[in-house]
Structure formats: structure tokens, C-alpha cells
Design an enzyme around this catalytic site. Structure first.
Site, mmCIF file in Angstrom:
data_model
loop_
_atom_site.group_PDB
_atom_site.id
_atom_site.type_symbol
_atom_site.label_atom_id
_atom_site.label_comp_id
_atom_site.label_asym_id
_atom_site.label_seq_id
_atom_site.Cartn_x
_atom_site.Cartn_y
_atom_site.Cartn_z
ATOM 1 N N LYS A 185 0.815 -1.213 0.000
ATOM 2 C CA LYS A 185 0.000 0.000 0.000
ATOM 3 C C LYS A 185 0.848 1.263 0.000
ATOM 4 O O LYS A 185 0.445 2.285 -0.553
ATOM 5 C CB LYS A 185 -0.942 -0.005 1.211
ATOM 6 N N ARG A 186 1.987 1.208 0.638
ATOM 7 C CA ARG A 186 2.805 2.420 0.738
ATOM 8 C C ARG A 186 3.362 2.861 -0.618
ATOM 9 O O ARG A 186 3.843 3.988 -0.762
ATOM 10 C CB ARG A 186 3.957 2.211 1.713
#
Length: 232
Positions: A110-111
Site C-alpha cells: 500500500k505504501r
């Protein structure tokens, strides 16, 4: 069992058992099953079968011929092949793909940005461009060609051309691939594509009568749409 004491069912691995598969990406892969796993659980004390037992039975009953998945599942493959052979089934072929990494060479997460198909769509990426770009992560047909239609990919793609090295997800390259697909669209297709973006911005009523004379209308999108990466 008669006393109702909670218990599990385990798979007894035969001594000296060696499992070998011909992976369509990684080549020959072998395990000393006893040294790698030991006797593993098939049925939990709750009566619920474990993932690997369910998957093996499911693949067998559905007649699955080829399993394509991430390299993280290699140890699961060992368990599943043992189960399938014990049940008298022929294991399918396997292809274990390397992980996709972010620009920092860490596992994509997600980052690193968008994580869902819907999110990419909302950011203006075409389905055809996403399929095109994802196919290039670890695969090449042996030419310099980079832009493919879906039907062309179906015709040319082969697991034998997938490499073992991990691929890096490059957002700038994705934007470029996306822009090539957009530039290949007709004016009518382009108009249908950008109308929803104008509607979202609330300015559609101001420009709905604009005639799109050529692909320079990307300038309009770049001015009005919050994220216009589709035409970068």
C-alpha cells in the site's frame, strides 16, 4: 477419539520422500519432504480442514491443469503435491512467479500507491493499458515491442518466456503505456472516455458541447481534471 479429546489429523510423510516438480518458470524444483516439512496438519481440532488440503482436493475435482501463482507458495506446492499423490491424483503443472517490487526494491504494498483495480480506474488508467503493462512485468516475447492489445497478448503470451527475476513496478512506465493506448483511440472513443472525468469535476455542463477536433483535447483534461495522468 472415544473420549472426545480435541485432536488433529496430520499427513504422515514417508521417510526419504523427495518431491520434484518441473516448474514452468523456475525449472526443476526438488524438496526433501521430511526435512522440509515434517508431518503437517490436514484437519484442525475444530474439524475444519486446512487451506492446503482444500486447495489440493479442489484442484483435483475441478481438473485444474496449470497453477500460476507467486513464489511465496512454493512450500504450499510441496504440501499439495504430497496430498494429491496420496489421493491418487496427478498434480497439475505449476508456474511460480517472482514478486513485484516497488521502486525501493521492497515487496509492492500500500505504501507504494494504488492497490486496487478501482483505484487505478479512478486515476484514469485504461483496462487495456493495465493488462499491457502488467504482462511486461517479468515477460517479454523476445522483441522490442512494448505496446500490445489484449487479443495480441493472448496470442503471444507464453509462460516459458517469463523470467525468474523479480520485476519493479514503475509508475512512470505505466503512465507511458497508458498514454500510448489513449493516443491510439478514435475521437469518439476518447470523448466517451473523458466525459465521466468532466462530470466528476462538475464542469461537464460547461463544456459538453465542445467538438473534439483532435487529440490535443488532452490540454482540456490537463486543465480541468484533478489527476490527468491518463494523458501524460
Amino acid at each position: 477419539l472415544q473420549d472426545g479429546v480435541p485432536h488433529t489429523y496430520r499427513f504422515k510423510i514417508p521417510k526419504g520422500e523427495v518431491i520434484t516438480i518441473e516448474d514452468k518458470v523456475r525449472g526443476t524444483v526438488s524438496w526433501d519432504a521430511e526435512a522440509t516439512l515434517g508431518d503437517f496438519i490436514l484437519l484442525r481440532s475444530t474439524g475444519v480442514p486446512v487451506y492446503n488440503f482444500c486447495v489440493a482436493v479442489d484442484d483435483a475435482l475441478m481438473g485444474i491443469t496449470t497453477v500460476v501463482r507467486a513464489e511465496e507458495h512454493l512450500t504450499n506446492t510441496l504440501r499439495q503435491v504430497l496430498i494429491l499423490k496420496a489421493l491418487g491424483y496427478t498434480p497439475p503443472e505449476y508456474a511460480h512467479l517472482s514478486l513485484i517490487l516497488g521502486q525501493d526494491k521492497q515487496k509492492l504494498s500500500k505504501r507504494h500507491g494504488a492497490t486496487s483495480v478501482t483505484q487505478f480506474k479512478e486515476e484514469g488508467f485504461l483496462p487495456e493499458a493495465m493488462i499491457n503493462y502488467l504482462s511486461l512485468l517479468g515477460w517479454n516475447e523476445g522483441t522490442d515491442q512494448e505496446i500490445y492489445g489484449v487479443s495480441e497478448l493472448i496470442e503471444k503470451f507464453a509462460l516459458e518466456r517469463v523470467i525468474k527475476s523479480p520485476a519493479v513496478f514503475d509508475m512512470e512506465k505505466l503512465k507511458w503505456v497508458n498514454s500510448q493506448h489513449i493516443r491510439a483511440m478514435t475521437i469518439e472513443e476518447l470523448q466517451n472516455l473523458i466525459e465521466p472525468f468532466f462530470q466528476v469535476t462538475g464542469v461537464y455542463s460547461l463544456i459538453r458541447n465542445i467538438t473534439f477536433l483532435n487529440h490535443s483535447c488532452g490540454k482540456i483534461i490537463s486543465f480541468w481534471v484533478k489527476d490527468y495522468t491518463i494523458l501524460s
